[in-house]
Design an enzyme around this catalytic site. Structure first.
Site, PDB file in Angstrom:
ATOM      1  N   CYS A  30       0.860  -1.190   0.000  1.00  0.00           N
ATOM      2  CA  CYS A  30       0.000   0.000   0.000  1.00  0.00           C
ATOM      3  C   CYS A  30       0.892   1.234   0.000  1.00  0.00           C
ATOM      4  O   CYS A  30       1.976   1.218   0.571  1.00  0.00           O
ATOM      5  CB  CYS A  30      -0.883   0.029   1.243  1.00  0.00           C
ATOM      6  N   LEU A  63       0.645   5.709   0.164  1.00  0.00           N
ATOM      7  CA  LEU A  63      -0.256   6.844   0.395  1.00  0.00           C
ATOM      8  C   LEU A  63       0.534   8.103   0.722  1.00  0.00           C
ATOM      9  O   LEU A  63       1.483   8.062   1.513  1.00  0.00           O
ATOM     10  CB  LEU A  63      -1.199   6.523   1.567  1.00  0.00           C
ATOM     11  N   THR A  64       0.133   9.208   0.107  1.00  0.00           N
ATOM     12  CA  THR A  64       0.585  10.540   0.525  1.00  0.00           C
ATOM     13  C   THR A  64      -0.604  11.209   1.204  1.00  0.00           C
ATOM     14  O   THR A  64      -1.687  11.259   0.623  1.00  0.00           O
ATOM     15  CB  THR A  64       1.028  11.388  -0.680  1.00  0.00           C
ATOM     16  N   GLN A 100      -0.166  16.457  -0.733  1.00  0.00           N
ATOM     17  CA  GLN A 100      -0.332  16.033  -2.125  1.00  0.00           C
ATOM     18  C   GLN A 100      -0.041  17.185  -3.089  1.00  0.00           C
ATOM     19  O   GLN A 100      -0.028  18.348  -2.703  1.00  0.00           O
ATOM     20  CB  GLN A 100      -1.752  15.489  -2.330  1.00  0.00           C
ATOM     21  N   GLY A 123       4.562  11.971  -3.671  1.00  0.00           N
ATOM     22  CA  GLY A 123       4.118  10.651  -4.131  1.00  0.00           C
ATOM     23  C   GLY A 123       5.178   9.977  -4.984  1.00  0.00           C
ATOM     24  O   GLY A 123       5.501   8.798  -4.799  1.00  0.00           O
ATOM     25  N   LYS A 124       5.725  10.743  -5.913  1.00  0.00           N
ATOM     26  CA  LYS A 124       6.768  10.197  -6.788  1.00  0.00           C
ATOM     27  C   LYS A 124       8.040   9.891  -5.984  1.00  0.00           C
ATOM     28  O   LYS A 124       8.768   8.954  -6.295  1.00  0.00           O
ATOM     29  CB  LYS A 124       7.063  11.195  -7.909  1.00  0.00           C
ATOM     30  N   GLU A 183       2.011  -4.094  -6.010  1.00  0.00           N
ATOM     31  CA  GLU A 183       0.981  -5.133  -6.082  1.00  0.00           C
ATOM     32  C   GLU A 183      -0.090  -4.728  -7.077  1.00  0.00           C
ATOM     33  O   GLU A 183      -0.473  -3.564  -7.165  1.00  0.00           O
ATOM     34  CB  GLU A 183       0.350  -5.346  -4.701  1.00  0.00           C
TER      35      GLU A 183
END
Length: 524
Positions: free
Chosen positions: A380, A382-383, A388, A393-394, A414
């Site tokens: 999993c 998440l930011t 954001q 995120g990157k 996944e």
């Protein structure tokens, strides 16, 4: 609209247009489904889900926003025909219909069965399909498999109008700044290892409903892990947001989805969290009392990376159970199609923080299995909403691949990926691969050459993801008996603009990480 509502009772399951503001702040009337009705101070409120919109836009609305003239009542479910007083067999599934229609040629049937992953049918000429062998004389030659993926020449800027321009580059760039990077993220569909069974691994076109088998029965979830997907629990309770607001440090967050916090806390206007240990309390006074006793000023675990104000902490789900479970509860507020279980032992959590004089504040995180049989390097991801659209995120994705490089493995998130997760990863893969291709230098006046395997080894991106990204960017062409990668001026220009905006990067020199061999440990 309002007057007629008094004579018509609106119940759960009804559908009707509901007034909302779009991104341009203009009024629109999308069709919505009523999920729940409640009365507050003698006024009725309706919890609506906008059809074909993401669930995070669901909200409570007043009667004034409903267009009752176009009200659709829920259809009664048709009863299953009975035979001799016994309930009849269920209607035939799409899978059975396909089998019937293809009965004369059973080998050509491609309907997915519940237990096995069957080969996908070859695509038509719009995209270059991946095939194990090059066919004799196809209209559009297939890309060879990784064993045959020999060298591909790189043409800097040969094609002009024939090359699809990267007008979509900007759109992808906007999306990559993303709301939540989830691999439902990524949605997680985990199947217990059984003979003849394989886990679904479909990277392309993954949507939120793609996890279910073709006859509508969800495949069996794995009952361990931090956040695992299980659509069988998707009842009316879990479809509705249950937390109004979360206060985390200096930020107030509005949750997007349901999270199984204790029932007595869901009625509170604000749920308070300690931003260092993520413990949840019911009031500001309780939080202040807790802070006098909480000694943490950073996530528990080892700090394995620090550059400037950005740090990463590695947290063992077995050693720091409470923190890991609290992190999963918080993450569930922003990750859809997940069911939370409290067995965090098989997982590692990598928490990214931003440092100031008060401590290390959580920005985002990703989790990964200690032992993954399918080379998954992210479970999993998440930011948090306040951070954001700022490149974090990157950075999380890049860090996950840096860990894979140290481990000497290729990795992949996944699958299937959510729509937002797929956009984020495609953007990262595109920039990473283009960066390598544009750095290639001609040797002895000849065009530079590189193989798919070499790209995979340099980046630690799994071969299948490299191939799908090259296809997505339309870089692969068949020219005079060989496969070539053609970079148009539009692609080069779009890539350079995107890289200028990407200020946050992982510095491998600042990473202090020693991978552990979890297979040699008794219980992680």
């Amino acid at each position: 609209m309002v007057d007629s509502s008094s004579s018509v009772e609106i119940v759960e399951g009804c559908r009707l247009p509901v007034l909302r503001k779009n991104q341009e702040h203009e009024d629109e009337w999308p069709l919505a489904e009523i999920l729940s009705v409640k009365e507050v101070s003698g006024r009725k409120l309706y919890y609506v889900h906008y059809i074909d919109f993401n669930k995070r836009l669901d909200e409570w609305v007043t009667t004034e926003r409903l267009d009752v003239k176009k009200l659709q009542f829920p259809k009664k479910e048709a009863k299953t025909p009975t035979k001799n007083g016994l309930s009849g067999s269920r209607p035939s599934s799409p899978e059975r219909e396909v089998r019937k229609s293809l009965d004369l040629n059973p080998q050509s049937a491609t309907a997915p069965s519940r237990g096995k992953t069957l080969p996908t049918p070859k695509r038509k000429a719009e995209t270059v399909p991946v095939a194990t062998q090059v066919p004799p004389a196809p209209p559009v030659p297939s890309l060879p498999s990784s064993t045959e993926a020999s060298q591909a020449a790189v043409f800097p800027a040969v094609r002009e109008a024939t090359t699809p321009t990267l007008n979509t580059f900007k759109a992808r760039e906007d999306h990559e700044q993303l709301s939540s990077l989830t691999t439902n993220g990524t949605a997680r569909r985990l199947i217990p290892p059984q003979p003849g069974r394989k886990r679904k691994a479909n990277c392309e076109g993954a949507n939120e409903d793609s996890q279910d088998s073709s006859d509508g029965i969800p495949t069996a979830p794995r009952m361990t892990g931090s956040l695992v997907s299980d659509r069988s629990h998707d009842d009316i309770v879990t479809r509705m947001k249950n937390i109004e607001c979360i206060e985390l440090g200096r930020h107030r967050l509005k949750p997007w989805y349901f999270s199984p916090y204790p029932q007595e806390l869901t009625t509170l206007p604000i749920l308070y969290l300690c931003e260092f240990c993520l413990k949840y309390v019911k009031s500001l006074k309780c939080l202040q009392r807790h802070l006098t006793k909480c000694n943490l000023r950073h996530p528990p675990g080892n700090e394995i990376y620090r550059k400037g104000t950005i740090s990463f902490f590695e947290i063992d789900g077995r050693k720091n159970k409470n923190y890991s479970q609290n992190l999963c509860l918080l993450a569930k507020c922003f990750l859809d199609h997940k069911t939370l279980y409290y067995d965090t032992d098989p997982f590692l959590f990598y928490v990214m923080t931003e440092y100031d004089s008060k401590g290390f504040h959580i920005v985002g995180y990703f989790s990964k299995e200690k032992e993954s049989t399918e080379d998954y390097n992210v479970a999993c991801i998440l930011t948090l909403p306040p951070y954001q659209r700022r490149g974090y995120g990157k950075l999380l994705i890049e860090f996950s691949y840096e860990l894979s490089k140290v481990e000497g493995k290729t990795g992949t998130p996944e699958k299937p990926l959510s729509d937002l997760g797929l956009l984020s990863y495609r953007s990262y893969w595109s920039q990473t691969i283009l960066e390598i291709l544009m750095d290639l230098k001609p040797e002895n006046g000849e065009r530079p050459q590189i193989t798919i395997n070499e790209i995979s080894e340099i980046t630690s991106v799994k071969k299948e993801d490299v191939i799908s990204t090259l296809q997505y960017l339309n870089l692969i062409n068949y020219y005079k008996g060989q496969y070539i990668l053609t970079l148009s001026e539009d692609i080069v220009e779009g890539h350079e603009k995107a890289m200028q905006k990407r200020h946050l990067r992982i510095d491998p020199k600042c990473l202090h990480f020693t991978p552990k061999d979890w297979s040699k440990r008794g219980k992680w």
